[in-house]
Design a protein around this motif. Structure first.
Motif, PDB file in Angstrom:
ATOM      1  N   LEU A 177      11.064   9.266 109.841  1.00 12.23           N
ATOM      2  CA  LEU A 177      10.459   7.994 109.424  1.00 12.23           C
ATOM      3  C   LEU A 177      10.119   7.104 110.612  1.00 12.23           C
ATOM      4  O   LEU A 177       9.527   6.034 110.438  1.00 12.23           O
ATOM      5  CB  LEU A 177      11.415   7.246 108.477  1.00 12.23           C
ATOM      6  CG  LEU A 177      11.659   7.874 107.101  1.00 12.23           C
ATOM      7  CD1 LEU A 177      12.704   7.069 106.342  1.00 12.23           C
ATOM      8  CD2 LEU A 177      10.369   7.972 106.290  1.00 12.23           C
ATOM      9  N   GLY A 178      10.506   7.542 111.809  1.00 12.28           N
ATOM     10  CA  GLY A 178      10.229   6.763 113.004  1.00 12.28           C
ATOM     11  C   GLY A 178      11.073   5.515 113.119  1.00 12.28           C
ATOM     12  O   GLY A 178      10.624   4.489 113.661  1.00 12.28           O
ATOM     13  N   LYS A 179      12.313   5.589 112.624  1.00 15.45           N
ATOM     14  CA  LYS A 179      13.194   4.421 112.650  1.00 15.45           C
ATOM     15  C   LYS A 179      14.527   4.747 113.318  1.00 15.45           C
ATOM     16  O   LYS A 179      14.923   5.906 113.428  1.00 15.45           O
ATOM     17  CB  LYS A 179      13.446   3.912 111.228  1.00 15.45           C
ATOM     18  CG  LYS A 179      12.176   3.426 110.528  1.00 15.45           C
ATOM     19  CD  LYS A 179      12.501   2.655 109.273  1.00 15.45           C
ATOM     20  CE  LYS A 179      11.244   2.072 108.647  1.00 15.45           C
ATOM     21  NZ  LYS A 179      11.535   1.151 107.542  1.00 15.45           N
ATOM     22  N   GLU A 180      15.211   3.699 113.749  1.00 18.00           N
ATOM     23  CA  GLU A 180      16.541   3.844 114.334  1.00 18.00           C
ATOM     24  C   GLU A 180      17.584   3.799 113.223  1.00 18.00           C
ATOM     25  O   GLU A 180      17.564   2.912 112.371  1.00 18.00           O
ATOM     26  CB  GLU A 180      16.794   2.715 115.326  1.00 18.00           C
ATOM     27  CG  GLU A 180      18.176   2.742 115.962  1.00 18.00           C
ATOM     28  CD  GLU A 180      18.447   1.532 116.840  1.00 18.00           C
ATOM     29  OE1 GLU A 180      19.622   1.249 117.116  1.00 18.00           O
ATOM     30  OE2 GLU A 180      17.466   0.857 117.229  1.00 18.00           O
ATOM     31  N   LEU A 181      18.496   4.749 113.245  1.00 21.68           N
ATOM     32  CA  LEU A 181      19.535   4.822 112.207  1.00 21.68           C
ATOM     33  C   LEU A 181      20.619   3.780 112.450  1.00 21.68           C
ATOM     34  O   LEU A 181      21.147   3.653 113.551  1.00 21.68           O
ATOM     35  CB  LEU A 181      20.162   6.213 112.195  1.00 21.68           C
ATOM     36  CG  LEU A 181      21.354   6.417 111.255  1.00 21.68           C
ATOM     37  CD1 LEU A 181      20.940   6.221 109.797  1.00 21.68           C
ATOM     38  CD2 LEU A 181      21.962   7.805 111.451  1.00 21.68           C
ATOM     39  N   VAL A 182      20.958   3.038 111.383  1.00 26.34           N
ATOM     40  CA  VAL A 182      22.082   2.103 111.409  1.00 26.34           C
ATOM     41  C   VAL A 182      23.024   2.475 110.267  1.00 26.34           C
ATOM     42  O   VAL A 182      22.649   2.409 109.098  1.00 26.34           O
ATOM     43  CB  VAL A 182      21.618   0.636 111.244  1.00 26.34           C
ATOM     44  CG1 VAL A 182      22.823  -0.296 111.172  1.00 26.34           C
ATOM     45  CG2 VAL A 182      20.706   0.236 112.388  1.00 26.34           C
TER      46      VAL A 182
END
Length: 292
Positions: free
Chosen positions: A89-94
């Motif tokens: 998804l092109g996001k940083e995992l939190v």
């Protein structure tokens, strides 16, 4: 008059401070659109667990105010799946840690974007949230003590009279309360998490607890006095549909993420899933693991 003006000014100052603090808190707690916030317990090994450092590609754990929890990192099969989804998804995992019973409310409130926590897409849960296609399928088994009276059993019906517990709010407990009780199993009060179940078995409060097979493997590796009874769903074990024993991603109803996540999961082969689970089980027995 002077005293009145002083009070008025004081009221304005206090009101301004309150407003400023409110804005600050809101800003500190605001989600970043470039990040993917995933809710889980970090206490359901080997699906997800907590460790003291970032070894083996573990990721930091945050609280529900999105503040990093010191010396706490998450790893496990769920984390591996979450990383894959976030990357695609092109996001940083939190990773946001919370209690099991808080996961669905948190998703619906927008505190997290997804639940990736070893959760089964049961009919009751589907009334509240949507689910992805399954990313794991498992058998329900019973974990017992090697020196107990049930270590040699091979079928669920042979546990008649045994004190058995499950985690609260799970299909495990539903199955125990229904079919288990009908077969003579003595259902005990459901416990908050697997750490509590493990302790109850260690201390002899219960004779067995229900677990997914990967969890049972890890629990027995970490507790050599334990073994598990390899029950097979709809045969020697509990009656269960694929829906009951599947593990899927929890998504807010109507979210456009559902199709995207299904596409991502479809790209992960069965062999890759098995390799990830094997790795998660091996890593979850390390010395840096925190017992929750």
């Amino acid at each position: 008059m002077k005293r009145f003006i002083t009070r008025a000014i004081l009221i304005v100052i206090v009101a301004s401070l309150v407003a400023a603090l409110t804005v600050c808190f809101s800003a500190c707690s605001t989600k970043d659109p470039d990040k993917l916030y995933v809710g889980l317990e970090c206490a359901y090994s080997p699906f997800n667990y907590t460790q003291r450092d970032d070894s083996n590609d573990a990721v930091p754990i945050y609280n529900t105010n999105y503040k990093q929890i010191p010396d706490s990192y998450a790893n496990g099969y769920d984390i591996m799946i979450a990383k894959k989804i976030a990357e695609e998804l092109g996001k940083e995992l939190v990773v946001v840690k919370m209690e099991w019973e808080s996961l669905i409310p948190a998703l619906n409130a927008g505190t997290v974007d997804l639940i990736i926590a070893g959760m089964s897409p049961t009919a009751d849960r589907k009334e509240q949230i949507d689910f992805s296609d399954p990313y794991y399928q498992s058998n329900l088994v019973l974990v017992v003590r090697k020196d107990g009276g049930y270590a040699d059993k091979t079928t669920l019906s042979q546990f008649s009279g045994a004190k058995v517990a499950a985690q609260q709010g799970t299909f495990h407990d539903v199955a125990l309360a229904g079919e288990g009780v009908n077969l003579g199993l003595k259902r005990q009060t459901p416990l908050e998490d697997f750490a509590a179940l493990i302790n109850a078995l260690k201390t002899g409060v219960i004779d067995a607890y229900i677990a997914e097979e990967p969890g049972a493997i890890e629990n027995c590796a970490s507790n050599p006095e334990f073994t598990y009874i390899h029950l097979k769903n709809n045969d020697t074990g509990f009656t269960a549909t694929d829906e009951d024993t599947a593990i899927a991603v929890g998504i807010k109803k109507g979210s456009k993420l559902t199709d995207q996540i299904n596409g991502i999961l479809a790209s992960v082969t069965q062999t890759q899933r098995e390799e990830m689970m094997d790795l998660a089980i091996r890593l979850s027995t390390g010395e840096n693991i925190v017992d929750e």
